[in-house]
Design a protein around this motif. Structure first.
Motif, PDB file in Angstrom:
ATOM      1  N   ILE A 123       3.451   4.143  -2.222  1.00 13.19           N
ATOM      2  CA  ILE A 123       3.892   4.706  -3.505  1.00 13.19           C
ATOM      3  C   ILE A 123       5.404   4.542  -3.544  1.00 13.19           C
ATOM      4  O   ILE A 123       6.020   4.366  -2.477  1.00 13.19           O
ATOM      5  CB  ILE A 123       3.497   6.208  -3.649  1.00 13.19           C
ATOM      6  CG1 ILE A 123       4.096   7.069  -2.527  1.00 13.19           C
ATOM      7  CG2 ILE A 123       1.997   6.361  -3.708  1.00 13.19           C
ATOM      8  CD1 ILE A 123       5.410   7.607  -2.774  1.00 13.19           C
TER       9      ILE A 123
ATOM     10  N   TYR B 175      18.509   5.319   3.988  1.00  8.55           N
ATOM     11  CA  TYR B 175      17.111   5.641   4.314  1.00  8.55           C
ATOM     12  C   TYR B 175      16.874   5.584   5.821  1.00  8.55           C
ATOM     13  O   TYR B 175      16.328   6.504   6.428  1.00  8.55           O
ATOM     14  CB  TYR B 175      16.159   4.685   3.591  1.00  8.55           C
ATOM     15  CG  TYR B 175      14.723   4.918   3.980  1.00  8.55           C
ATOM     16  CD1 TYR B 175      14.071   6.086   3.594  1.00  8.55           C
ATOM     17  CD2 TYR B 175      14.030   4.004   4.771  1.00  8.55           C
ATOM     18  CE1 TYR B 175      12.767   6.336   3.973  1.00  8.55           C
ATOM     19  CE2 TYR B 175      12.721   4.245   5.155  1.00  8.55           C
ATOM     20  CZ  TYR B 175      12.097   5.411   4.757  1.00  8.55           C
ATOM     21  OH  TYR B 175      10.812   5.663   5.142  1.00  8.55           O
TER      22      TYR B 175
ATOM     23  N   LYS C  76       0.837  -1.219   0.000  1.00 13.21           N
ATOM     24  CA  LYS C  76       0.000   0.000   0.000  1.00 13.21           C
ATOM     25  C   LYS C  76       0.865   1.260   0.000  1.00 13.21           C
ATOM     26  O   LYS C  76       0.572   2.231   0.688  1.00 13.21           O
ATOM     27  CB  LYS C  76      -0.954   0.003   1.198  1.00 13.21           C
ATOM     28  CG  LYS C  76      -1.842  -1.234   1.272  1.00 13.21           C
ATOM     29  CD  LYS C  76      -2.694  -1.240   2.530  1.00 13.21           C
ATOM     30  CE  LYS C  76      -3.606  -2.443   2.598  1.00 13.21           C
ATOM     31  NZ  LYS C  76      -2.915  -3.738   2.752  1.00 13.21           N
TER      32      LYS C  76
HETATM   33  C1  GS8 Z   1       9.516   2.190  -0.239  1.00 13.59           C
HETATM   34  C2  GS8 Z   1       8.309   3.056  -0.621  1.00 13.59           C
HETATM   35  C3  GS8 Z   1       7.837   3.907   0.558  1.00 13.59           C
HETATM   36  O1  GS8 Z   1       8.348   3.841   1.685  1.00 13.59           O
HETATM   37  C4  GS8 Z   1      10.228   1.585  -2.580  1.00 13.59           C
HETATM   38  O2  GS8 Z   1       9.363   1.936  -3.410  1.00 13.59           O
HETATM   39  O3  GS8 Z   1      11.439   1.598  -2.861  1.00 13.59           O
HETATM   40  N1  GS8 Z   1      10.784   0.201  -0.685  1.00 13.59           N
HETATM   41  C5  GS8 Z   1       9.763   1.066  -1.216  1.00 13.59           C
HETATM   42  N2  GS8 Z   1       6.790   4.732   0.287  1.00 13.59           N
HETATM   43  C6  GS8 Z   1       6.206   5.518   1.338  1.00 13.59           C
HETATM   44  C7  GS8 Z   1       6.289   6.994   0.996  1.00 13.59           C
HETATM   45  S1  GS8 Z   1       7.925   7.595   0.875  1.00 13.59           S
HETATM   46  O4  GS8 Z   1       8.555   7.301   2.325  1.00 13.59           O
HETATM   47  C8  GS8 Z   1       4.723   5.182   1.448  1.00 13.59           C
HETATM   48  O5  GS8 Z   1       4.037   5.060   0.455  1.00 13.59           O
HETATM   49  N3  GS8 Z   1       4.226   5.043   2.670  1.00 13.59           N
HETATM   50  C9  GS8 Z   1       2.846   4.803   2.921  1.00 13.59           C
HETATM   51  C10 GS8 Z   1       2.622   3.965   4.141  1.00 13.59           C
HETATM   52  O6  GS8 Z   1       3.608   3.474   4.723  1.00 13.59           O
HETATM   53  O7  GS8 Z   1       1.473   3.805   4.513  1.00 13.59           O
END
Ligand code: GS8
Length: 221
Positions: free
Chosen positions: A54, A108, A52
């Protein structure tokens, strides 16, 4: 058949920015859809039901999740379009993937501890881990222009998106990356001279304002 390419993204995301750079490098037209992570769209939940999160690249209705996999997918699908993103030699490819994975595991997490700190001690270890990781990456870069040698490539894309967050890390952590890894900063500035990078990255000041807003909301120190 006309290609349909949609990117579910968040302006501030270092992961989403990777997909934006790769699409720009290949000159692919796409529809950008900004997500509100506090109220995720039904499309995001449908396309990335496992995490879930992006970014999600939706290519002709099919979702590709995880930023590094998205960049590799773009390189493979549009392999006839210049420039190539991954190196051609298997060893060089494996090495670029190794270091990109290192960025996700080390940079990260250290950055997260610097900006979203719960305790001063946690922030101090975050700062140390960040500087150690960046120094290792700096030595991997050596005297090359890019991690891809003369050509901007996979590892450059994986790491340069963090440059958007450097100002926030520096202010929150009271540190200067220029003092610790000047060659890496010179590399980041070199990357920013490329329009595909500068137009894809979030503005450093806006990222900092975003961090301040979230820190207030979640009560970080
Ligand atoms: C990380 C994506 C991610 O952390 C990648 O695409 O490389 N390993 C994956 N996305 C976060 C926003 S950016 O920090 C996200 O969508 N978080 C929503 C949630 O955790 O609910």
């Amino acid at each position: 058949m006309a290609e349909e390419v949609i990117l579910l993204d968040l302006y501030y995301s270092m992961f989403g920015m990777r997909a934006r750079i790769a699409l720009a490098e290949k000159g692919i037209e796409y529809e950008y859809r900004e997500e509100n992570l506090a109220d995720k769209s039904p499309l995001l939940l449908e396309m990335n039901p496992v995490h879930k999160k992006i970014p999600v690249l939706i290519h002709n209705g099919k979702p590709v999740c995880e930023s590094l996999l998205i960049v590799q997918y773009i390189d493979e699908v549009w392999k006839d379009k210049s420039p190539p993103i991954l190196p051609s030699h298997p060893f060089a490819r494996a090495k670029a993937r190794f270091w990109a994975d290192f960025v996700d595991k080390k940079v990260y997490d250290a950055g997260r501890r610097i900006v979203w700190l719960k305790t001063g001690e946690e922030q101090e270890t975050g700062k140390k881990d960040m500087i150690d990781a960046l120094k290792l990456l700096e030595s991997e870069l050596g005297d090359d222009s890019y991690f891809g040698g003369e050509n901007f490539g996979f590892l450059d894309i994986a790491l340069v998106t963090y440059y958007s967050w450097f100002h926030a890390y520096e202010v929150c952590g009271k540190l200067s990356f220029e003092d610790h890894c000047p060659k890496l900063i010179a590399w980041a500035k070199r990357c920013m001279e490329k329009e595909t990078v500068s137009k894809s990255l979030a503005d450093q000041n806006k990222v900092y304002e975003f961090v301040l807003l979230l820190r207030k909301k979640y009560g970080a120190k």
